[in-house]
Design a protein around this motif. Sequence first.
Motif, PDB file in Angstrom:
ATOM      1  N   GLU A   1      35.472  31.895  33.753  1.00 50.49           N
ATOM      2  CA  GLU A   1      35.938  33.288  33.401  1.00 50.49           C
ATOM      3  C   GLU A   1      37.448  33.545  33.834  1.00 50.49           C
ATOM      4  OE1 GLU A   1      31.707  35.485  34.010  1.00 50.49           O
ATOM      5  OE2 GLU A   1      32.943  35.465  35.592  1.00 50.49           O
ATOM      6  N   VAL A   2      37.948  32.938  35.157  1.00 51.16           N
ATOM      7  CA  VAL A   2      39.312  33.207  35.367  1.00 51.16           C
ATOM      8  C   VAL A   2      40.114  32.418  34.435  1.00 51.16           C
ATOM      9  CG1 VAL A   2      41.132  32.243  36.889  1.00 51.16           C
ATOM     10  CG2 VAL A   2      38.861  33.205  37.866  1.00 51.16           C
ATOM     11  N   GLN A   3      39.793  31.330  33.729  1.00 52.99           N
ATOM     12  CA  GLN A   3      40.512  30.392  32.850  1.00 52.99           C
ATOM     13  C   GLN A   3      40.299  31.461  31.544  1.00 52.99           C
ATOM     14  OE1 GLN A   3      42.420  27.787  33.736  1.00 52.99           O
ATOM     15  NE2 GLN A   3      41.540  28.116  35.448  1.00 52.99           N
ATOM     16  N   ALA A   4      39.435  32.118  31.125  1.00 53.89           N
ATOM     17  CA  ALA A   4      39.395  32.585  29.886  1.00 53.89           C
ATOM     18  C   ALA A   4      39.937  34.119  29.892  1.00 53.89           C
ATOM     19  CB  ALA A   4      38.011  33.046  29.474  1.00 53.89           C
ATOM     20  N   GLY A   5      40.493  34.489  31.226  1.00 53.54           N
ATOM     21  CA  GLY A   5      41.077  35.726  31.325  1.00 53.54           C
ATOM     22  C   GLY A   5      40.211  36.776  31.630  1.00 53.54           C
ATOM     23  N   LYS A   6      39.192  36.600  31.995  1.00 50.10           N
ATOM     24  CA  LYS A   6      37.993  37.739  32.251  1.00 50.10           C
ATOM     25  C   LYS A   6      37.984  37.806  33.669  1.00 50.10           C
ATOM     26  CE  LYS A   6      35.400  36.391  28.215  1.00 50.10           C
ATOM     27  NZ  LYS A   6      34.066  36.075  27.353  1.00 50.10           N
ATOM     28  N   LEU A   7      39.116  38.390  34.323  1.00 47.14           N
ATOM     29  CA  LEU A   7      39.468  38.316  35.856  1.00 47.14           C
ATOM     30  C   LEU A   7      38.381  39.166  36.760  1.00 47.14           C
ATOM     31  CD1 LEU A   7      43.125  37.962  35.481  1.00 47.14           C
ATOM     32  CD2 LEU A   7      41.513  36.319  35.768  1.00 47.14           C
ATOM     33  N   ASP A   8      38.070  40.301  35.738  1.00 51.90           N
ATOM     34  CA  ASP A   8      37.347  41.357  36.699  1.00 51.90           C
ATOM     35  C   ASP A   8      35.846  40.721  36.611  1.00 51.90           C
ATOM     36  OD1 ASP A   8      39.399  43.228  37.186  1.00 51.90           O
ATOM     37  OD2 ASP A   8      38.836  44.315  35.097  1.00 51.90           O
TER      38      ASP A   8
ATOM     39  N   CYS B   1      32.531  36.273  42.130  1.00 50.29           N
ATOM     40  CA  CYS B   1      32.788  35.734  43.388  1.00 50.29           C
ATOM     41  C   CYS B   1      32.386  36.768  44.580  1.00 50.29           C
ATOM     42  CB  CYS B   1      34.317  35.290  43.379  1.00 50.29           C
ATOM     43  SG  CYS B   1      34.711  33.981  42.312  1.00 50.29           S
ATOM     44  N   ASP B   2      32.503  38.106  44.297  1.00 51.75           N
ATOM     45  CA  ASP B   2      32.048  39.008  45.267  1.00 51.75           C
ATOM     46  C   ASP B   2      30.537  38.853  45.860  1.00 51.75           C
ATOM     47  OD1 ASP B   2      34.835  39.787  45.960  1.00 51.75           O
ATOM     48  OD2 ASP B   2      34.401  41.584  44.717  1.00 51.75           O
ATOM     49  N   LYS B   3      29.756  38.945  44.820  1.00 51.07           N
ATOM     50  CA  LYS B   3      28.448  38.433  44.655  1.00 51.07           C
ATOM     51  C   LYS B   3      27.935  37.245  45.566  1.00 51.07           C
ATOM     52  CE  LYS B   3      24.252  38.233  41.974  1.00 51.07           C
ATOM     53  NZ  LYS B   3      23.762  38.143  40.669  1.00 51.07           N
ATOM     54  N   LEU B   4      28.751  36.337  45.306  1.00 51.13           N
ATOM     55  CA  LEU B   4      28.333  34.996  45.682  1.00 51.13           C
ATOM     56  C   LEU B   4      28.647  34.999  47.315  1.00 51.13           C
ATOM     57  CD1 LEU B   4      29.547  32.635  42.941  1.00 51.13           C
ATOM     58  CD2 LEU B   4      27.292  32.648  43.814  1.00 51.13           C
TER      59      LEU B   4
ATOM     60  N   ARG C   1      30.289  29.550  49.037  1.00 49.10           N
ATOM     61  CA  ARG C   1      31.021  30.664  49.478  1.00 49.10           C
ATOM     62  C   ARG C   1      32.414  30.434  49.443  1.00 49.10           C
ATOM     63  NH1 ARG C   1      26.835  31.332  53.251  1.00 49.10           N
ATOM     64  NH2 ARG C   1      28.122  31.299  55.050  1.00 49.10           N
ATOM     65  N   GLN C   2      32.790  29.604  50.049  1.00 54.36           N
ATOM     66  CA  GLN C   2      34.165  29.068  50.232  1.00 54.36           C
ATOM     67  C   GLN C   2      34.933  28.933  48.657  1.00 54.36           C
ATOM     68  OE1 GLN C   2      33.861  25.736  52.975  1.00 54.36           O
ATOM     69  NE2 GLN C   2      34.067  27.147  54.750  1.00 54.36           N
ATOM     70  N   VAL C   3      34.206  28.172  47.934  1.00 54.42           N
ATOM     71  CA  VAL C   3      34.756  28.095  46.584  1.00 54.42           C
ATOM     72  C   VAL C   3      34.772  29.244  45.970  1.00 54.42           C
ATOM     73  CG1 VAL C   3      34.645  26.726  44.448  1.00 54.42           C
ATOM     74  CG2 VAL C   3      33.915  25.354  46.379  1.00 54.42           C
ATOM     75  N   ALA C   4      33.956  30.294  45.999  1.00 60.35           N
ATOM     76  CA  ALA C   4      33.720  31.509  45.250  1.00 60.35           C
ATOM     77  C   ALA C   4      35.036  32.301  46.046  1.00 60.35           C
ATOM     78  CB  ALA C   4      32.644  32.251  45.588  1.00 60.35           C
ATOM     79  N   GLN C   5      35.371  32.033  47.279  1.00 59.44           N
ATOM     80  CA  GLN C   5      36.508  32.905  47.691  1.00 59.44           C
ATOM     81  C   GLN C   5      37.763  32.350  47.297  1.00 59.44           C
ATOM     82  OE1 GLN C   5      36.782  32.726  52.276  1.00 59.44           O
ATOM     83  NE2 GLN C   5      38.451  34.183  52.118  1.00 59.44           N
ATOM     84  N   ALA C   6      37.828  30.983  46.886  1.00 58.74           N
ATOM     85  CA  ALA C   6      38.992  30.416  46.448  1.00 58.74           C
ATOM     86  C   ALA C   6      39.324  30.807  44.789  1.00 58.74           C
ATOM     87  CB  ALA C   6      39.052  28.826  46.471  1.00 58.74           C
ATOM     88  N   VAL C   7      37.914  30.806  44.289  1.00 54.09           N
ATOM     89  CA  VAL C   7      38.114  31.181  42.686  1.00 54.09           C
ATOM     90  C   VAL C   7      38.801  32.874  42.515  1.00 54.09           C
ATOM     91  CG1 VAL C   7      36.853  31.705  40.949  1.00 54.09           C
ATOM     92  CG2 VAL C   7      36.604  29.401  41.911  1.00 54.09           C
ATOM     93  N   ARG C   8      38.170  33.512  43.532  1.00 49.06           N
ATOM     94  CA  ARG C   8      38.364  35.082  43.734  1.00 49.06           C
ATOM     95  C   ARG C   8      39.804  35.163  44.088  1.00 49.06           C
ATOM     96  NH1 ARG C   8      38.858  39.556  46.852  1.00 49.06           N
ATOM     97  NH2 ARG C   8      38.240  41.268  46.230  1.00 49.06           N
TER      98      ARG C   8
ATOM     99  N   THR D   1      45.117  36.623  41.952  1.00 49.40           N
ATOM    100  CA  THR D   1      46.775  36.134  41.757  1.00 49.40           C
ATOM    101  C   THR D   1      46.915  36.240  40.228  1.00 49.40           C
ATOM    102  OG1 THR D   1      46.471  34.532  43.439  1.00 49.40           O
ATOM    103  CG2 THR D   1      48.065  34.185  41.910  1.00 49.40           C
ATOM    104  N   LYS D   2      46.291  35.812  39.396  1.00 43.35           N
ATOM    105  CA  LYS D   2      46.249  35.852  37.880  1.00 43.35           C
ATOM    106  C   LYS D   2      46.314  37.480  37.382  1.00 43.35           C
ATOM    107  CE  LYS D   2      45.051  32.866  34.918  1.00 43.35           C
ATOM    108  NZ  LYS D   2      44.182  31.861  34.101  1.00 43.35           N
ATOM    109  N   LYS D   3      45.485  38.382  38.015  1.00 40.92           N
ATOM    110  CA  LYS D   3      45.548  39.532  37.797  1.00 40.92           C
ATOM    111  C   LYS D   3      46.729  40.435  38.170  1.00 40.92           C
ATOM    112  CE  LYS D   3      42.629  43.792  38.203  1.00 40.92           C
ATOM    113  NZ  LYS D   3      41.380  44.288  38.569  1.00 40.92           N
ATOM    114  N   ASN D   4      47.335  40.127  39.398  1.00 40.21           N
ATOM    115  CA  ASN D   4      48.397  40.623  39.827  1.00 40.21           C
ATOM    116  C   ASN D   4      49.667  40.265  39.141  1.00 40.21           C
ATOM    117  OD1 ASN D   4      46.965  42.149  41.749  1.00 40.21           O
ATOM    118  ND2 ASN D   4      47.361  40.625  43.375  1.00 40.21           N
TER     119      ASN D   4
END
Length: 109
Positions: free
Chosen positions: A51-58, A64-67, A78-85, A90-93
């Motif tokens: 989803e990050v790569q596709a631009g579906k950031l929200d 990731c918050d759920k995970l 949980r650690q990988v989810a935090q990194a992906v989040r 970063t992309k969103k900002n």
Amino acid sequence: EIKKAAIAEGHNALGVLALDRKNYDAAIKEFQTAIANDPQGAYMVRLASSEVQAGKLDDAIALCDKLMADQQNPTQVRQVAQAVRSQALTKKNAGAPAAAAPSAAAPKQ
């Protein structure tokens, strides 16, 4: 249950292949199908990454918050989810419009 797990693993493998080929929409569909058959945290992290790569950031941030909130997920998930989040934020900002610089007051004449 064994059949569902096997179906999930097959869709996960197809999702990984699609992700490697940068076909993010196909990867998202495959990971969603994998999760529908076997809701593993590893599949969900791969979905969020796609989803990050596709631009579906929200969507990625919410997943990731759920995970991260689910303490039953392994620490690594949980650690990988935090990194992906973080990557999604970063992309969103980076895509957010920059704040307008205040215009200088015109000199009085």
